[in-house]
Write an enzyme that holds these catalytic residues in place. Structure first.
Site, PDB file in Angstrom:
ATOM      1  CG  HIS A 123     -10.270  76.283  52.302  1.00  0.00           C
ATOM      2  ND1 HIS A 123     -10.824  75.360  51.430  1.00  0.00           N
ATOM      3  CD2 HIS A 123      -9.131  75.704  52.797  1.00  0.00           C
ATOM      4  CE1 HIS A 123     -10.062  74.290  51.399  1.00  0.00           C
ATOM      5  NE2 HIS A 123      -9.031  74.466  52.217  1.00  0.00           N
ATOM      6  CG  HIS A 182     -32.826  70.838 -10.478  1.00  0.00           C
ATOM      7  ND1 HIS A 182     -32.729  69.681  -9.737  1.00  0.00           N
ATOM      8  CD2 HIS A 182     -34.137  71.197 -10.447  1.00  0.00           C
ATOM      9  CE1 HIS A 182     -33.932  69.343  -9.282  1.00  0.00           C
ATOM     10  NE2 HIS A 182     -34.804  70.251  -9.690  1.00  0.00           N
ATOM     11  CB  SER A 312      -4.400  86.076  -8.681  1.00  0.00           C
ATOM     12  OG  SER A 312      -3.382  85.285  -9.262  1.00  0.00           O
ATOM     13  CE  LYS A 318      -8.919  84.368 -10.660  1.00  0.00           C
ATOM     14  NZ  LYS A 318      -9.747  84.166  -9.476  1.00  0.00           N
ATOM     15  CG  ASN A 320     -10.158  85.415  -6.082  1.00  0.00           C
ATOM     16  OD1 ASN A 320     -10.477  85.404  -7.268  1.00  0.00           O
ATOM     17  ND2 ASN A 320      -8.967  85.027  -5.654  1.00  0.00           N
ATOM     18  CD  GLU A 325     -12.907  82.290  -1.944  1.00  0.00           C
ATOM     19  OE1 GLU A 325     -11.877  82.575  -1.283  1.00  0.00           O
ATOM     20  OE2 GLU A 325     -12.972  82.351  -3.181  1.00  0.00           O
TER      21      GLU A 325
END
Length: 454
Positions: A123, A182, A312, A318, A320, A325
Site C-alpha cells: 500500500h 581598472h 557570423s 569571423k 567568436n 559566452e
C-alpha cells in the site's frame, strides 16, 4: 487511451492504464498544468534511495516484513536504473511541501511492486511511506540529490579544469606580459601568474563548496510531519541515515534538530552561495579569456583560443569566443537562481517550509549547468589556449606603467612626468626620461628591465 480506476481519500480517479502512478499523482498532474518544469530526475532517484533505505530500516526495526522489504527495494532499483522515468510527471509548481511527489514515488513503488509480486502486497501509505511523512521525505530527497550532484558531477568538472590550468601554468613559465587593473595598463605580470589566479579561483571555490557538504548531509528523515517523529519507531532516524549512507557511499547523518530540518532551508542557501561564488569566478575567468583573445588584429590578441565554429552569417572568416559566452550566461543563471533559493528559504512559516520544489529545482539546475559548462569550457576552449608571445612582448614594452620601475631612482613625481611626456609626444619612456634630464641613457638601460619586474 485506456484508463484504470484508482482511489484515494477523496474518491476515485481515472489514471492512464500504462502508468504506475495512482490517484494522488493524477490529481496533482491535472491540478497543476503549469510550465514545462518537472521534478528533477535527481530528486526522483534520491527518493528511490530514501525509500529503499527506509524499507531496510523498518525491516531491521521489526516494522516491515522481509517480503515487502525485498519488493520495495527491487522497484527502487528499477527507479535508480532509469527504467521507470516515464512514471514521474509532476510539475515543480505544485504543493510547496512536495507531498504529491512523495506520493507519486509511493504509488509507483506500490503498483509496480504489486505487479512484480503478483498480489496486492504493498500500500503506498502503509508500506512505502512507513515511518515517513512528505514533510521529512522531500527535504531528505533534496539533500541527497544535492550532495550526490555536487560530489559526482560538479567536483570532477572543477578538478579537470584546474588540472588543465596547472598544465598551462607550466607551459607558460617565463612569459612576461602587461598586467591590467581598472581595464588600464599596469605593471608587468608573468602569464603563468595570471593563470595561477584563475586556478586558485577554482580551488578556493571548490573548498567553499566542500565546506557546505556536511550541512547537506544532515537528513530530516525521522521527523515525520512536524519534526516530532510521530509514527516513526525509536532509532529510525539514525538507522535510516546509516542505510542511506551505505547505499550512496556518502556519509549522511540524521539531522540533530528535526524542527529546524523541516522548517529551515539555510543549508541550501549556504551551499548555493558557494555555487554562486564559483559562478562569479567563472564569469571573471571567461571574460579574461575572451578579452585577452580579442582581435585577431584590433583587440588585445595576447592569447589564441580554439576556433570551434563560424562566428557570423555575414562576415566571412569571423570566429567568436562562444565557449566563454556560454560560461558567462550560465553564471548569470546561477546568480539568478541564488536569488530564488534565498527568497524561497525565507518562507519557512511555523513548522514547514513550503517552497521546497522550487528550491531544489534551482539548486540542481545550478549544479548541472556549472558542471556541464566547466567541462565544455575545459575541453573546447581552455585546453587549446596558446600564448601569443610576440603580441605580449609588444604590449609589454609599449606600456607606460613600466615607468614604475624608475620610482626607486627618480621618485614618483618625476616618474609620473616621464609617463605623461611619453604619452603626450608618443615617444618611449627612455626618450622621455632622458629628455627631461632625469637619467642618462646609459643609467636608464642599467635600471630598466621589465622582465624582472614580476
Amino acid at each position: 487511451m485506456e484508463y484504470k480506476v484508482e482511489h484515494d481519500s477523496l474518491g476515485e480517479v481515472r489514471v492512464p492504464a500504462d502508468r504506475y502512478w495512482g490517484a494522488q499523482t493524477q490529481r496533482s498532474h491535472e491540478n497543476f498544468p503549469i510550465g514545462t518544469e518537472t521534478i528533477p530526475r535527481e530528486v526522483i532517484r534520491a527518493f528511490a534511495v530514501l525509500k529503499k533505505g527506509a524499507a531496510f530500516a523498518n525491516h531491521k526495526l521489526g516494522k516491515l516484513d522481509e517480503k515487502r522489504r525485498a519488493v520495495i527495494a527491487s522497484v527502487c532499483d528499477e527507479i535508480l536504473d532509469g527504467k521507470l522515468d516515464g512514471h514521474f510527471p509532476l510539475s515543480v509548481w505544485q504543493t510547496g511541501s512536495g507531498t504529491q511527489s512523495n506520493m507519486n514515488v509511493n504509488e509507483v513503488i506500490a503498483n509496480r511492486g504489486n505487479e512484480i509480486a503478483g498480489e496486492k502486497l504493498l500500500h503506498p501509505n502503509d508500506h512505502c511511506n512507513m515511518s515517513q511523512s512528505s514533510n521529512d521525505t522531500f527535504p531528505t530527497a533534496m539533500h541527497i540529490a544535492a550532495a550526490i550532484a555536487i560530489e559526482d558531477t560538479l567536483l570532477p568538472s572543477i578538478d579537470a579544469l584546474a588540472a588543465t590550468l596547472s598544465r598551462l601554468i607550466e607551459e607558460n613559465e617565463g612569459i612576461v606580459k602587461t598586467g591590467r587593473t581598472h581595464l588600464q595598463d599596469a605593471v608587468p605580470i608573468a602569464f603563468s601568474q595570471e593563470i595561477s589566479g584563475w586556478r586558485a579561483m577554482l580551488t578556493e571555490s571548490r573548498a567553499m563548496i566542500v565546506q557546505a557538504l556536511p550541512f547537506l548531509k544532515q537528513l530530516a528523515l525521522g521527523g515525520t510531519a512536524v519534526g516530532t517523529g510521530l509514527n516513526a519507531p525509536k532509532g529510525f532516524d539514525v538507522e535510516v541515515a546509516r542505510m542511506i549512507s551505505d547505499l550512496t557511499g556518502l556519509d549522511f547523518v540524521t539531522a540533530p534538530n528535526k524542527f529546524h530540518a523541516l522548517s529551515s532551508k539555510d543549508e541550501m542557501v549556504f551551499a548555493h552561495g558557494a555555487l554562486k561564488g564559483l559562478a562569479a569566478n567563472m564569469m571573471k575567468m571567461a571574460n579574461d579569456v575572451r578579452w585577452l583573445a580579442s582581435g585577431p588584429r584590433c583587440g588585445l590578441g595576447e592569447i589564441q583560443i580554439p576556433a570551434n565554429e563560424p562566428g557570423s552569417s555575414i562576415m566571412p572568416g569571423k570566429v567568436n569566443p562562444t565557449q566563454c559566452e556560454s560560461v558567462t550566461m550560465v553564471a548569470v543563471q546561477v546568480m539568478a537562481n541564488d536569488t530564488a533559493v534565498g527568497i524561497a528559504a525565507s518562507q519557512g512559516n511555523f513548522e514547514l517550509n513550503v517552497f521546497m520544489p522550487v528550491t531544489i529545482y534551482n539548486f540542481l539546475q545550478s549544479v548541472r549547468l556549472l558542471a556541464d559548462s566547466l567541462r565544455s569550457f575545459d575541453l573546447r576552449c581552455v585546453r587549446g589556449i596558446k600564448a601569443n608571445r610576440e603580441k605580449m612582448h609588444e604590449n609589454l614594452h609599449r606600456s607606460l606603467m613600466l615607468v614604475t620601475a624608475l620610482n626607486p631612482y627618480i621618485g614618483y613625481e618625476k616618474a609620473a612626468k616621464t609617463a605623461h611626456k611619453a604619452f603626450a609626444e608618443n615617444i618611449s619612456l627612455k626618450e622621455a626620461c632622458v629628455a627631461l634630464g632625469f637619467l642618462s641613457a646609459e643609467k636608464f638601460d642599467e635600471v630598466f628591465h621589465p622582465e624582472e619586474m614580476v
